[in-house]
Design a protein around this motif. Sequence first.
Motif, PDB file in Angstrom:
ATOM      1  N   ASP A 100      18.796  59.464  31.793  1.00  0.00           N
ATOM      2  CA  ASP A 100      17.504  58.820  31.548  1.00  0.00           C
ATOM      3  C   ASP A 100      16.740  59.656  30.519  1.00  0.00           C
ATOM      4  O   ASP A 100      16.006  60.577  30.873  1.00  0.00           O
ATOM      5  CB  ASP A 100      16.723  58.702  32.862  1.00  0.00           C
ATOM      6  N   ALA A 103      14.727  56.773  24.100  1.00  0.00           N
ATOM      7  CA  ALA A 103      15.569  56.194  23.051  1.00  0.00           C
ATOM      8  C   ALA A 103      15.586  57.036  21.767  1.00  0.00           C
ATOM      9  O   ALA A 103      16.653  57.199  21.169  1.00  0.00           O
ATOM     10  CB  ALA A 103      15.135  54.764  22.756  1.00  0.00           C
ATOM     11  N   LYS A 106      18.070  59.791  22.249  1.00  0.00           N
ATOM     12  CA  LYS A 106      19.429  59.245  22.219  1.00  0.00           C
ATOM     13  C   LYS A 106      19.835  58.900  20.784  1.00  0.00           C
ATOM     14  O   LYS A 106      20.967  59.158  20.380  1.00  0.00           O
ATOM     15  CB  LYS A 106      19.523  58.009  23.112  1.00  0.00           C
ATOM     16  N   LEU A 128      24.829  51.171  24.675  1.00  0.00           N
ATOM     17  CA  LEU A 128      23.584  51.432  23.949  1.00  0.00           C
ATOM     18  C   LEU A 128      23.237  50.311  22.974  1.00  0.00           C
ATOM     19  O   LEU A 128      22.096  50.208  22.527  1.00  0.00           O
ATOM     20  CB  LEU A 128      23.663  52.778  23.223  1.00  0.00           C
ATOM     21  N   GLU A 130      22.865  47.386  23.731  1.00  0.00           N
ATOM     22  CA  GLU A 130      21.980  46.474  24.464  1.00  0.00           C
ATOM     23  C   GLU A 130      20.553  47.004  24.549  1.00  0.00           C
ATOM     24  O   GLU A 130      19.666  46.307  25.036  1.00  0.00           O
ATOM     25  CB  GLU A 130      22.517  46.262  25.883  1.00  0.00           C
ATOM     26  N   ASP A 131      20.333  48.218  24.101  1.00  0.00           N
ATOM     27  CA  ASP A 131      19.005  48.816  24.184  1.00  0.00           C
ATOM     28  C   ASP A 131      18.049  48.056  23.259  1.00  0.00           C
ATOM     29  O   ASP A 131      18.438  47.597  22.188  1.00  0.00           O
ATOM     30  CB  ASP A 131      19.065  50.298  23.782  1.00  0.00           C
ATOM     31  N   ASP A 133      15.607  49.361  21.655  1.00  0.00           N
ATOM     32  CA  ASP A 133      15.079  50.231  20.604  1.00  0.00           C
ATOM     33  C   ASP A 133      15.908  50.064  19.328  1.00  0.00           C
ATOM     34  O   ASP A 133      17.099  50.385  19.297  1.00  0.00           O
ATOM     35  CB  ASP A 133      15.109  51.693  21.066  1.00  0.00           C
ATOM     36  N   LEU A 136      17.741  53.176  17.887  1.00  0.00           N
ATOM     37  CA  LEU A 136      18.923  53.562  18.664  1.00  0.00           C
ATOM     38  C   LEU A 136      20.086  52.620  18.349  1.00  0.00           C
ATOM     39  O   LEU A 136      21.208  53.066  18.099  1.00  0.00           O
ATOM     40  CB  LEU A 136      18.611  53.573  20.160  1.00  0.00           C
TER      41      LEU A 136
END
Length: 178
Positions: A100, A103, A106, A128, A130-131, A133, A136
């Motif tokens: 956790d 973004a 990451k 990732l 699907e994030d 942000d 990202l």
Amino acid sequence: MAETNEENKRSPFVERVPELTGAKWGGMPNEEARRLVDDILKDGKVAIGGILAGLREVDDGSDWKERLLVHMLVTQTSVPEREKEQALVGAVMLEALEEDRPAPVKAFLVQQLRLFADEAALPRLAPLLEDGDAALVDAVCATMVSIGPGARESLRAGADKAGEQGRRAIEHALDQLS
């Protein structure tokens, strides 16, 4: 083993990075930089994780030493002679992507992984996509393009789950792989 100061989450290796002089980083001699990276690698996962723990969501310069150390670890282990160390650095960074974390942190890690990530990283990078942000998702797409044609299937699968902006980034990445 080096430990992280939990109060301020700064690794003791950070203290070995020379300070700024007149708002500029004067660098460090190559041999000193190699020794620092070697010492971090010698302490392994705990030391690398301690450096990653100091990364901040907002890149306001307060964690510049941690970002520099991550970059040094990646660049100095991205050569074939350091395959074992590269695997360690990559594994710790990929683990951090599943934690956790904000973004932007990451995205920074994915940008660094771009130097040596291979198809083995795809199962950990693909979620990732699907994030929400954009930075990202862009970083993941760029890294997947660097990985090469083997990333096509992960990108295609990610397009079905990504938002509109993410789908555009994924389509662009697929075009680059064509």
